[in-house]
Scaffold this active site. Sequence first.
Site, PDB file in Angstrom:
ATOM      1  CG  LEU A 158      -1.909  -1.196   1.269  1.00 43.63           C
ATOM      2  CD1 LEU A 158      -2.776  -1.109   2.522  1.00 43.63           C
ATOM      3  CD2 LEU A 158      -2.792  -1.271   0.025  1.00 43.63           C
TER       4      LEU A 158
ATOM      5  NE  ARG B 284       5.841  -1.482  -4.340  1.00 42.50           N
ATOM      6  CZ  ARG B 284       5.674  -2.262  -3.285  1.00 42.50           C
ATOM      7  NH1 ARG B 284       5.486  -1.754  -2.094  1.00 42.50           N
ATOM      8  NH2 ARG B 284       5.676  -3.585  -3.411  1.00 42.50           N
TER       9      ARG B 284
ATOM     10  CG  ASP C 168       6.285  -8.253 -10.160  1.00 45.09           C
ATOM     11  OD1 ASP C 168       6.130  -9.063 -11.098  1.00 45.09           O
ATOM     12  OD2 ASP C 168       5.969  -8.508  -8.990  1.00 45.09           O
TER      13      ASP C 168
ATOM     14  CB  CYS D 141      16.732  -3.320 -29.908  1.00 43.85           C
ATOM     15  SG  CYS D 141      15.858  -3.953 -31.337  1.00 43.85           S
TER      16      CYS D 141
ATOM     17  CB  CYS E   7      11.494  -7.661  -6.292  1.00 39.54           C
ATOM     18  SG  CYS E   7      10.789  -9.287  -6.362  1.00 39.54           S
TER      19      CYS E   7
HETATM   20 ZN   LIG Z   1      14.578  -5.849 -31.175  1.00 38.62          ZN
END
Ligand SMILES: [Zn+2]
Length: 287
Positions: free
Chosen positions: A73, A75, A132, A190, A204
Amino acid sequence: MSELRLDATQLDRYSRHVIMDEIGPEGQQRLLEGSVLVVGAGGLGSPAIQYLAAAGIGRLGIVDDDVVERSNLQRQIVHGDDDVGRPKVESAADYVAALNPDVDVDTYEMRLSAANVADLVGEYDVVLDASDNFGTRYLLNDHCVLTGTPLSHGAIYRFEGQVTMFTNDRGGNEADSEGEATDDPPCYRCIFPEAPEPGTVPDCATTGVLGVLPGTVGCIQATEVVKYLLGKGDLLEGRLLMYDAMGMTFDTVDVLQNPECPVCGDEPEIESVEDVAYEGSCSISAD
Ligand SMILES: [Zn+2]
């Protein structure tokens, strides 16, 4: 021009949109006809869901397999203290229903996987990645590249955030005969070709995150999605926005399509999400 169907209540609700030339009743109609899949109803998803709903995005899909915990809570502001223990998708859907009856919400209390991503994403115009974990992030990237689906990316780590937008609009461009890079937009791979090895990034739950940080990043993601649906403004396409809350700096770096990218390059190794193992490592993003 399509027939305008905003009723009096909607003209009132969206009046501060409608009076601007860049949006007008036509733009608001586009938002009401738009649909967005928000993957994750946590720190990034909370403000994104709130502002997309307030803006009158006509249909929101919300994917999350978690329940609300009290430690969220600080965030995850779409949820309240009374929601602790409830599925996040239910709590978020209740919030949207109370805010704006124009918005239809589809809830998916499940984890996104290679088996269900096509069915879920296929129902929506745009995807907002508020996940996440790296597995979901790469899965969404690869699927959206392969299907040409626009994807809003955001990630957070302690006091820092990053945001970019992948339209995945490659328009059939081929590399020229010299093998030079095309004008094609980049994808997440990429920039970051492979997920880090599991265990090489901090856990985390133990890393921590400034509670207001995902608010800023999620709001920028929502801004890009609204602009995309309106067809207005300069998207963060080919640009990675990096936000440092401690220094209070925003830096933008250009990112190019990589001809050797494993999913959008000239000779892609990934031709189906079924080819890739997406499970594993925890996030740098602490949602
Ligand atoms: Zn790519």
